[in-house]
Design a protein around this motif. Structure first.
Motif, PDB file in Angstrom:
ATOM      1  N   ALA A 191      -1.732   0.843  -1.687  1.00 33.65           N
ATOM      2  CA  ALA A 191      -1.532  -0.252  -0.730  1.00 33.65           C
ATOM      3  C   ALA A 191      -1.955   0.171   0.667  1.00 33.65           C
ATOM      4  N   GLY A 192      -2.465  -0.780   1.412  1.00 42.41           N
ATOM      5  CA  GLY A 192      -2.691  -0.550   2.839  1.00 42.41           C
ATOM      6  C   GLY A 192      -1.345  -0.451   3.537  1.00 42.41           C
ATOM      7  N   PRO A 193      -1.341   0.030   4.796  1.00 47.08           N
ATOM      8  CA  PRO A 193      -0.071   0.234   5.500  1.00 47.08           C
ATOM      9  C   PRO A 193       0.750  -1.051   5.656  1.00 47.08           C
ATOM     10  N   LEU A 194       2.021  -0.947   5.312  1.00 51.22           N
ATOM     11  CA  LEU A 194       2.976  -2.051   5.441  1.00 51.22           C
ATOM     12  C   LEU A 194       4.192  -1.515   6.198  1.00 51.22           C
ATOM     13  N   ARG A 220      -7.651  -7.530   8.434  1.00 51.52           N
ATOM     14  CA  ARG A 220      -6.229  -7.842   8.571  1.00 51.52           C
ATOM     15  C   ARG A 220      -5.442  -6.922   7.649  1.00 51.52           C
ATOM     16  N   PRO A 221      -4.206  -6.650   7.959  1.00 47.01           N
ATOM     17  CA  PRO A 221      -3.386  -5.846   7.044  1.00 47.01           C
ATOM     18  C   PRO A 221      -3.055  -6.647   5.788  1.00 47.01           C
ATOM     19  N   VAL A 222      -2.646  -5.978   4.729  1.00 53.47           N
ATOM     20  CA  VAL A 222      -2.233  -6.700   3.519  1.00 53.47           C
ATOM     21  C   VAL A 222      -0.767  -7.093   3.637  1.00 53.47           C
ATOM     22  N   THR A 223      -0.347  -7.998   2.749  1.00 52.17           N
ATOM     23  CA  THR A 223       1.046  -8.430   2.729  1.00 52.17           C
ATOM     24  C   THR A 223       1.737  -7.873   1.481  1.00 52.17           C
ATOM     25  N   GLN A 224       3.057  -7.905   1.574  1.00 51.72           N
ATOM     26  CA  GLN A 224       3.907  -7.509   0.447  1.00 51.72           C
ATOM     27  C   GLN A 224       3.596  -8.389  -0.791  1.00 51.72           C
ATOM     28  N   GLU A 225       3.309  -9.672  -0.530  1.00 54.08           N
ATOM     29  CA  GLU A 225       3.017 -10.606  -1.635  1.00 54.08           C
ATOM     30  C   GLU A 225       1.720 -10.216  -2.344  1.00 54.08           C
ATOM     31  N   GLU A 226       0.734  -9.784  -1.564  1.00 52.11           N
ATOM     32  CA  GLU A 226      -0.550  -9.406  -2.165  1.00 52.11           C
ATOM     33  C   GLU A 226      -0.390  -8.174  -3.053  1.00 52.11           C
ATOM     34  N   VAL A 227       0.417  -7.228  -2.603  1.00 53.34           N
ATOM     35  CA  VAL A 227       0.687  -6.045  -3.428  1.00 53.34           C
ATOM     36  C   VAL A 227       1.488  -6.470  -4.663  1.00 53.34           C
ATOM     37  N   GLY A 228       2.473  -7.354  -4.461  1.00 52.70           N
ATOM     38  CA  GLY A 228       3.295  -7.842  -5.577  1.00 52.70           C
ATOM     39  C   GLY A 228       2.464  -8.531  -6.641  1.00 52.70           C
TER      40      GLY A 228
END
Ligand code: N5H
Length: 257
Positions: A191-194, A220-228
Motif C-alpha cells: 500500500a501507498g502511505p496512509l 494522489r494518495p490511496v485510500t483505505q477503501e482502495e486497499v480494502g
C-alpha cells in the motif's frame, strides 16, 4: 461465477482503530457478504475493534486475543476458531512492529534486539499464523499480508522495517510455494502511505504525501477503501489464479524512478 463472499469466513488480524488498513479490509469483506473474525492484542485494541465491528450491520463477528510473539497464543487462537466456526476461507495479516527510535536516523545503528523484534512481529508471525490457520482452510483459502515499498527500495527512515518487509515478501513467496498444493494462495498488498496508527509520530508525513501528489502517476494518495477492495479481490475467487504476488496499491508510485 459468483464472487459474493456470502457463506465465507475470514480472519482479520491487526485492527487498531478506524484508520487501520485492516479495518478497510474488514469493511470491504463485510460489504461482499463475508462473516468476520477479528484478532487483537491487548484490551485497548480489543475494545476498539469491538466498538468498530458493532457498526457493521448484520455482522455477528467473533473476537480472539492473539499475541503473535507467542506460539501458544497463535495455536490457541486458531484451535478456538476451529471449535467455534470449523472452516475459514482466508486471513488478512496486517501486523507489524519496530521500535520507534529505529525508524529514523541511520539504519546502520540498528540494534540486534530491534532487528529481531521487527523480524519476529512483522515477518515470522506470518509463517506461524499460516501454519496454524492451514487446518481450518478445508476448502482451500487465501492468505494476505501487508508490505511496503521500503522492502524493495531504500526509503528514508523506514530502516529496520524495510529489512523486515523484504523478509516478509520472501516469506510470503515461500509460503505460497508450500501451500499451493492445498489450494491455499498467499499474496501481499504493497500500500501507498496512509495515515494509520503506524504512521503516527512519523516526522514529516506531510512531505511524504506531497511527494505522492507530485510524482505518483495518479497524483494522489490511496485510500483505505482502495486497499480494502484489492484485499477483497485477493481474498475472493476473483484472484483464483494468483499466488506469491505483490500488488502495489500505491497510485503507481513504485514504477517511478
Ligand atoms: C518511510 C516511512 C516513515 C517511517 C515509518 C515507519 C513505520 C513503520 C511501521 C511500524 C509497524 C510502526 C511501528 O511499529 C510504530 C511503533 O514503534 C509505535 N507504535 C505503536 O506501538 C502503536 C501503538 C502500535 C499500534 O503500532 C504497532 N505497529 O503495533 C513509512 C511510511 C511512509 C509508510 C508506513 C507508515 C508504512 C508502514 O509500514 O506502516
Amino acid at each position: 461465477m459468483n464472487f459474493s463472499l456470502e457463506g465465507r469466513t475470514y480472519v482479520v488480524m491487526g485492527v487498531a482503530n478506524k484508520r487501520s488498513i485492516a479495518w478497510g479490509i474488514a469493511r470491504s469483506l463485510h460489504e461482499a457478504g463475508a462473516r468476520l473474525i477479528f484478532t487483537y492484542v491487548g484490551e485497548r485494541f480489543g475494545k476498539s475493534v469491538r466498538e468498530l465491528a458493532e457498526t457493521l450491520e448484520g455482522q455477528e463477528p467473533l473476537f480472539y486475543e492473539c499475541d503473535v510473539t507467542d506460539d501458544e497464543s497463535i495455536i490457541q487462537t486458531f484451535e478456538s476458531i476451529q471449535n467455534d466456526v470449523g472452516t475459514i476461507h482466508g486471513l488478512a495479516h496486517c501486523i507489524a512492529f519496530a521500535n520507534r527510535e529505529e525508524l529514523k536516523g541511520e539504519f546502520l545503528n540498528t540494534s540486534r534486539d530491534g532487528f529481531l523484534t521487527a523480524q519476529n512481529i512483522s515477518s515470522y508471525s506470518l509463517t506461524a499464523v499460516a501454519r496454524a490457520a492451514k487446518p481450518l482452510m478445508k476448502d482451500g483459502g487465501s492468505i494476505l499480508t501487508m508490505t511496503y515499498l521500503g522492502g524493495e527500495k531504500v526509503v528514508q527512515n523506514y530502516n529496520v522495517m524495510g529489512v523486515a518487509k523484504a523478509s516478509l515478501d520472501a516469506n510470503m513467496r515461500y509460503l505460497a510455494s508450500n501451500l499451493g498444493k492445498d489450494n491455499i494462495r498467499v499474496n501481499a498488498i504493497s500500500a501507498g502511505p496512509l495515515r494509520t496508527l503506524s504512521a503516527k509520530g512519523v516526522g514529516d508525513f506531510n512531505s511524504i504525501l506531497a511527494e505522492i501528489e507530485e510524482r505518483a502517476p495518479l497524483r494522489r494518495p490511496v485510500t483505505q477503501e482502495e486497499v480494502g477492495d484489492t484485499a477483497y479481490y485477493l481474498l475472493s475467487d476473483l484472484s483464483r489464479g494468483v499466488t506469491g504476488e505483490i500488488i502495489h496499491v500505491d497510485s503507481g508510485f513504485n514504477i517511478i524512478g
